[in-house]
Scaffold this motif. Structure first.
Motif, short mmCIF file in Angstrom:
data_model
loop_
_atom_site.label_atom_id
_atom_site.label_comp_id
_atom_site.label_asym_id
_atom_site.label_seq_id
_atom_site.Cartn_x
_atom_site.Cartn_y
_atom_site.Cartn_z
N TYR A 1 -28.53 -166.03 -36.50
CA TYR A 1 -28.76 -165.34 -37.77
C TYR A 1 -29.48 -164.02 -37.54
CZ TYR A 1 -29.94 -164.49 -42.63
OH TYR A 1 -30.06 -163.92 -43.89
N ALA B 1 -29.11 -160.38 -47.07
CA ALA B 1 -29.06 -161.84 -47.14
C ALA B 1 -27.81 -162.32 -47.85
CB ALA B 1 -30.31 -162.37 -47.85
N GLU B 2 -27.47 -161.66 -48.95
CA GLU B 2 -26.27 -162.02 -49.72
C GLU B 2 -25.00 -161.81 -48.91
OE1 GLU B 2 -24.12 -159.67 -53.19
OE2 GLU B 2 -26.00 -160.58 -53.87
N TYR B 3 -24.92 -160.69 -48.21
CA TYR B 3 -23.73 -160.37 -47.42
C TYR B 3 -23.49 -161.43 -46.34
CZ TYR B 3 -20.41 -157.81 -44.53
OH TYR B 3 -19.30 -157.44 -43.81
N ALA C 1 -24.62 -164.59 -46.38
CA ALA C 1 -24.77 -165.95 -46.89
C ALA C 1 -23.59 -166.87 -46.58
CB ALA C 1 -25.03 -165.93 -48.40
N ASP C 2 -22.39 -166.40 -46.75
CA ASP C 2 -21.22 -167.26 -46.54
C ASP C 2 -21.09 -167.75 -45.11
OD1 ASP C 2 -20.52 -167.14 -49.20
OD2 ASP C 2 -18.97 -165.62 -48.91
N SER D 1 -23.58 -167.69 -42.79
CA SER D 1 -24.82 -168.21 -42.22
C SER D 1 -25.34 -169.45 -42.93
CB SER D 1 -25.91 -167.14 -42.26
OG SER D 1 -26.29 -166.88 -43.60
N GLY D 2 -24.94 -169.63 -44.18
CA GLY D 2 -25.50 -170.72 -44.95
C GLY D 2 -26.92 -170.44 -45.40
N ARG D 3 -27.36 -169.21 -45.25
CA ARG D 3 -28.71 -168.80 -45.64
C ARG D 3 -28.60 -167.63 -46.61
NH1 ARG D 3 -32.11 -169.38 -40.23
NH2 ARG D 3 -30.73 -170.76 -39.12
N CYS D 4 -29.56 -167.53 -47.51
CA CYS D 4 -29.57 -166.39 -48.43
C CYS D 4 -31.00 -166.12 -48.86
CB CYS D 4 -28.67 -166.63 -49.64
SG CYS D 4 -28.43 -165.12 -50.61
N SER D 5 -31.80 -165.61 -47.94
CA SER D 5 -33.20 -165.37 -48.21
C SER D 5 -33.60 -163.95 -47.83
CB SER D 5 -34.07 -166.37 -47.43
OG SER D 5 -35.43 -166.00 -47.49
N GLN E 1 -36.52 -163.99 -45.52
CA GLN E 1 -36.20 -164.25 -44.11
C GLN E 1 -35.68 -162.98 -43.43
OE1 GLN E 1 -33.24 -167.33 -43.47
NE2 GLN E 1 -34.20 -167.88 -41.53
#
Length: 107
Positions: A6, A29-31, A33-34, A36-40, A43
């Motif tokens: 990540y 984070a949004e870009y 997210a799909d 990585s499974g993360r959206c912070s 982070q």
């Protein structure tokens, strides 16, 4: 996806931000997210604080256009030199925001 993978995706994306444009922590984070499974956004900020020195860190701002805390003068000078629109020391997000159109991650 582990933390190292990540981190690399975040740094690769920041390297792609063109001069004169910015991305917010949240947009990064949004870009990612799909894949990585993360959206912070938080982070992303942590990654930038710890590992972002080798990428154009000054092109990453918060959602209100505030530049990196503790490095405001340097970041603002760099952004101004690139032609990023600023008002009262903040980036005008509406004008300067960049989002990759290709929707590919890591390249």
């Amino acid at each position: 996806m582990d933390s190292d993978e990540y981190r690399e995706l975040v740094l690769q994306l920041v390297e792609r931000i063109p001069p004169g444009r910015v991305m917010t922590y949240g947009a990064i984070a949004e870009y990612l997210a799909d894949v990585s499974g993360r959206c912070s956004a938080r982070q992303v900020g942590t990654i930038m604080a710890r590992y972002g020195a080798g990428v154009p860190w000054h092109r990453v701002v918060n959602s209100s256009g505030r530049v990196v805390p503790g490095h405001e003068q340097r970041a603002t000078e760099r952004l101004a030199a690139e032609g990023v629109p600023l008002r009262a020391g903040r980036v005008i997000i509406k004008t300067a925001a960049w989002y990759p159109e290709d929707h590919t991650v890591g390249g």
